[in-house]
Design a protein around this motif. Structure first.
Motif, PDB file in Angstrom:
ATOM      1  N   ALA A   1       0.830  -1.213   0.000  1.00 14.32           N
ATOM      2  CA  ALA A   1       0.000   0.000   0.000  1.00 14.32           C
ATOM      3  C   ALA A   1       0.862   1.260   0.000  1.00 14.32           C
ATOM      4  O   ALA A   1       0.680   2.160  -0.827  1.00 14.32           O
ATOM      5  N   ALA A   2       1.821   1.349   0.929  1.00 14.35           N
ATOM      6  CA  ALA A   2       2.650   2.556   1.032  1.00 14.35           C
ATOM      7  C   ALA A   2       3.538   2.769  -0.203  1.00 14.35           C
ATOM      8  O   ALA A   2       3.594   3.889  -0.737  1.00 14.35           O
ATOM      9  N   PRO A   3       4.256   1.736  -0.722  1.00 13.62           N
ATOM     10  CA  PRO A   3       5.048   1.961  -1.941  1.00 13.62           C
ATOM     11  C   PRO A   3       4.206   2.375  -3.139  1.00 13.62           C
ATOM     12  O   PRO A   3       4.608   3.256  -3.909  1.00 13.62           O
ATOM     13  N   LEU A   4       3.039   1.744  -3.323  1.00 15.29           N
ATOM     14  CA  LEU A   4       2.191   2.113  -4.447  1.00 15.29           C
ATOM     15  C   LEU A   4       1.657   3.532  -4.301  1.00 15.29           C
ATOM     16  O   LEU A   4       1.563   4.274  -5.292  1.00 15.29           O
ATOM     17  N   PHE A   5       1.297   3.909  -3.096  1.00 13.97           N
ATOM     18  CA  PHE A   5       0.803   5.268  -2.874  1.00 13.97           C
ATOM     19  C   PHE A   5       1.864   6.297  -3.249  1.00 13.97           C
ATOM     20  O   PHE A   5       1.574   7.287  -3.936  1.00 13.97           O
ATOM     21  N   GLU A   6       3.098   6.082  -2.819  1.00 11.51           N
ATOM     22  CA  GLU A   6       4.169   7.026  -3.137  1.00 11.51           C
ATOM     23  C   GLU A   6       4.497   7.018  -4.629  1.00 11.51           C
ATOM     24  O   GLU A   6       4.784   8.067  -5.221  1.00 11.51           O
TER      25      GLU A   6
ATOM     26  N   THR B   1      -7.129   9.096  -9.199  1.00  9.21           N
ATOM     27  CA  THR B   1      -7.700   8.805 -10.513  1.00  9.21           C
ATOM     28  C   THR B   1      -8.190   7.361 -10.540  1.00  9.21           C
ATOM     29  O   THR B   1      -7.761   6.522  -9.740  1.00  9.21           O
ATOM     30  N   TYR B   2      -9.092   7.105 -11.488  1.00  8.63           N
ATOM     31  CA  TYR B   2      -9.553   5.734 -11.688  1.00  8.63           C
ATOM     32  C   TYR B   2      -8.448   4.846 -12.234  1.00  8.63           C
ATOM     33  O   TYR B   2      -8.450   3.633 -12.005  1.00  8.63           O
ATOM     34  N   TYR B   3      -7.494   5.442 -12.955  1.00  8.80           N
ATOM     35  CA  TYR B   3      -6.432   4.646 -13.566  1.00  8.80           C
ATOM     36  C   TYR B   3      -5.602   3.927 -12.508  1.00  8.80           C
ATOM     37  O   TYR B   3      -5.173   2.786 -12.722  1.00  8.80           O
ATOM     38  N   ALA B   4      -5.363   4.578 -11.385  1.00  5.05           N
ATOM     39  CA  ALA B   4      -4.577   3.954 -10.333  1.00  5.05           C
ATOM     40  C   ALA B   4      -5.282   2.732  -9.763  1.00  5.05           C
ATOM     41  O   ALA B   4      -4.680   1.659  -9.585  1.00  5.05           O
ATOM     42  N   VAL B   5      -6.578   2.856  -9.509  1.00  2.00           N
ATOM     43  CA  VAL B   5      -7.330   1.738  -8.945  1.00  2.00           C
ATOM     44  C   VAL B   5      -7.425   0.597  -9.956  1.00  2.00           C
ATOM     45  O   VAL B   5      -7.237  -0.577  -9.606  1.00  2.00           O
TER      46      VAL B   5
ATOM     47  N   TYR C   1     -16.023  -5.390  -7.536  1.00  2.00           N
ATOM     48  CA  TYR C   1     -17.136  -4.505  -7.176  1.00  2.00           C
ATOM     49  C   TYR C   1     -17.190  -4.285  -5.663  1.00  2.00           C
ATOM     50  O   TYR C   1     -17.485  -3.177  -5.196  1.00  2.00           O
ATOM     51  N   ASN C   2     -16.892  -5.307  -4.893  1.00  2.00           N
ATOM     52  CA  ASN C   2     -16.958  -5.210  -3.431  1.00  2.00           C
ATOM     53  C   ASN C   2     -15.656  -4.737  -2.790  1.00  2.00           C
ATOM     54  O   ASN C   2     -15.584  -4.651  -1.559  1.00  2.00           O
ATOM     55  N   ASP C   3     -14.637  -4.445  -3.597  1.00  2.00           N
ATOM     56  CA  ASP C   3     -13.360  -4.029  -3.018  1.00  2.00           C
ATOM     57  C   ASP C   3     -13.508  -2.664  -2.350  1.00  2.00           C
ATOM     58  O   ASP C   3     -14.052  -1.718  -2.921  1.00  2.00           O
ATOM     59  N   PHE C   4     -13.000  -2.563  -1.146  1.00  2.00           N
ATOM     60  CA  PHE C   4     -13.101  -1.336  -0.359  1.00  2.00           C
ATOM     61  C   PHE C   4     -11.741  -0.675  -0.136  1.00  2.00           C
ATOM     62  O   PHE C   4     -11.655   0.545  -0.032  1.00  2.00           O
ATOM     63  N   PHE C   5     -10.685  -1.474  -0.100  1.00  2.00           N
ATOM     64  CA  PHE C   5      -9.379  -0.978   0.342  1.00  2.00           C
ATOM     65  C   PHE C   5      -8.725  -0.054  -0.687  1.00  2.00           C
ATOM     66  O   PHE C   5      -8.373   1.090  -0.378  1.00  2.00           O
ATOM     67  N   TRP C   6      -8.548  -0.541  -1.924  1.00  2.00           N
ATOM     68  CA  TRP C   6      -7.800   0.232  -2.915  1.00  2.00           C
ATOM     69  C   TRP C   6      -8.500   1.523  -3.323  1.00  2.00           C
ATOM     70  O   TRP C   6      -7.832   2.569  -3.406  1.00  2.00           O
ATOM     71  N   PRO C   7      -9.794   1.534  -3.590  1.00  2.00           N
ATOM     72  CA  PRO C   7     -10.427   2.831  -3.897  1.00  2.00           C
ATOM     73  C   PRO C   7     -10.321   3.827  -2.759  1.00  2.00           C
ATOM     74  O   PRO C   7     -10.116   5.029  -2.987  1.00  2.00           O
TER      75      PRO C   7
END
Length: 309
Positions: A145-150, A170-174, A240-246
């Motif tokens: 999570a932290a490396p991808l965010f940065e 952006t939607y592209y990241a998700v 559809y049910n994913d909560f974490f990444w969005p």
């Protein structure tokens, strides 16, 4: 002197056939333990869902007076109407579609190509690549999570595409993360299915002059329709049910998917659980429609190879 032939009793092949028929008869045993276990599991899954629906149909005043574990009061659809308008469900459904549909299509397309490469061709690194794709699913998402965010934060994009000037928010990241994390599982499943297809199919196509792309698109891919339907159903439900990444990558409230939009139904000082139950019930409808529409293909994909051997 005359002799009379006494007929011998039929104890040869006919008797053996009768004994074989007797052995082939079903024993008639009833699997009470199995049936009891299945009924218990069905009840375990259905009771929370039915109770959530029942709570959504009850006014909050009734549950405040009699409690949530009571059977008093009228039933109506007011909570569903309030949840739809107050929670902005239409906008969040659209956002979920923008994320889910491209993610599922890209995942299945890329996974089927990779599965075709590692299952229909013998080359040096096919097993290594399949192991790498499968091993990617072993990593917990929270570790990256932290490396991808940065990384997304420092990836520049034109302001015409991203209001933040980066890949973040952006939607592209998700979509990119969803595809990356689901690609290994889909590749593993499709590769095992393609290995079960007769090799003579692609060999005959190669003799007739068909190239690699034609073998993939015209011969192998149509035969994988049940497996693709089963994977597509699972991927729609999971993404559809994913909560974490969005929630991690999207900060604008009007771009969040439906799973995070339910938070708008929570008051500042008071939680209306009847309203939240109605909103949660509404979010289940799209996945239920997808499953019912693809149920026949989904079951066929799950039971592939069950009768072999």
């Amino acid at each position: 002197m005359t002799t009379t032939a006494t007929p011998r009793p039929a104890t040869g092949r006919a008797g053996g056939g009768d004994r074989g028929a007797t052995r082939r008869r079903p024993s008639g045993r009833r699997h009470y333990g199995t049936h009891l276990f299945l009924v218990a599991m069905a009840v375990l899954w259905l009771v929370p869902l039915l109770w959530t629906l029942y709570t959504a149909l009850r006014p909050k005043e009734v549950t405040d007076r009699y409690g949530y574990w009571s059977l008093h009061g009228p039933l109506n659809l007011e909570n569903f109407a309030t949840a739809w308008t107050q929670g902005g469900m239409a906008t969040y459904f659209g956002n979920s579609a923008i994320i889910t549909i491209p993610s599922v299509l890209l995942t299945l397309a890329l996974a089927s190509m990779m599965a075709f490469a590692v299952s229909r061709f013998s080359w040096k690194f096919n097993l290594t690549l399949l192991i790498m794709f499968t091993a990617g699913n072993m990593l917990p998402p929270q570790v990256l999570a932290a490396p991808l965010f940065e990384m997304f934060k420092h990836t520049p994009l034109p302001y015409s595409i991203s209001a933040s000037g980066s890949l973040l928010d952006t939607y592209y990241a998700v979509i990119a993360v969803e595809v990356a994390f689901q690609l290994g599982f889909c590749t593993f499943v499709l590769a095992n299915y393609m290995k079960a297809l007769p090799g003579e199919l692609t060999e005959a196509a190669l003799v007739d002059g068909a190239g690699v792309w034609r073998q993939y698109s015209r011969i192998i891919l149509p035969l994988c329709r049940p497996a693709l339907a089963a994977l597509g159903t699972l991927e729609v439900i999971w993404l559809y049910n994913d909560f974490f990444w969005p929630l991690l990558f999207i900060h604008s409230g009007d771009q969040l998917p439906i799973t995070t939009g339910i938070k708008n139904l929570q008051g500042q000082f008071l939680l209306d659980y009847n309203l939240i139950a109605a909103g949660a019930t509404i979010t289940v409808i799209p996945t239920l429609i997808v499953y019912l529409a693809l149920q026949r293909h989904f079951v066929a994909g799950l039971t592939l190879g069950a009768n072999k051997g």
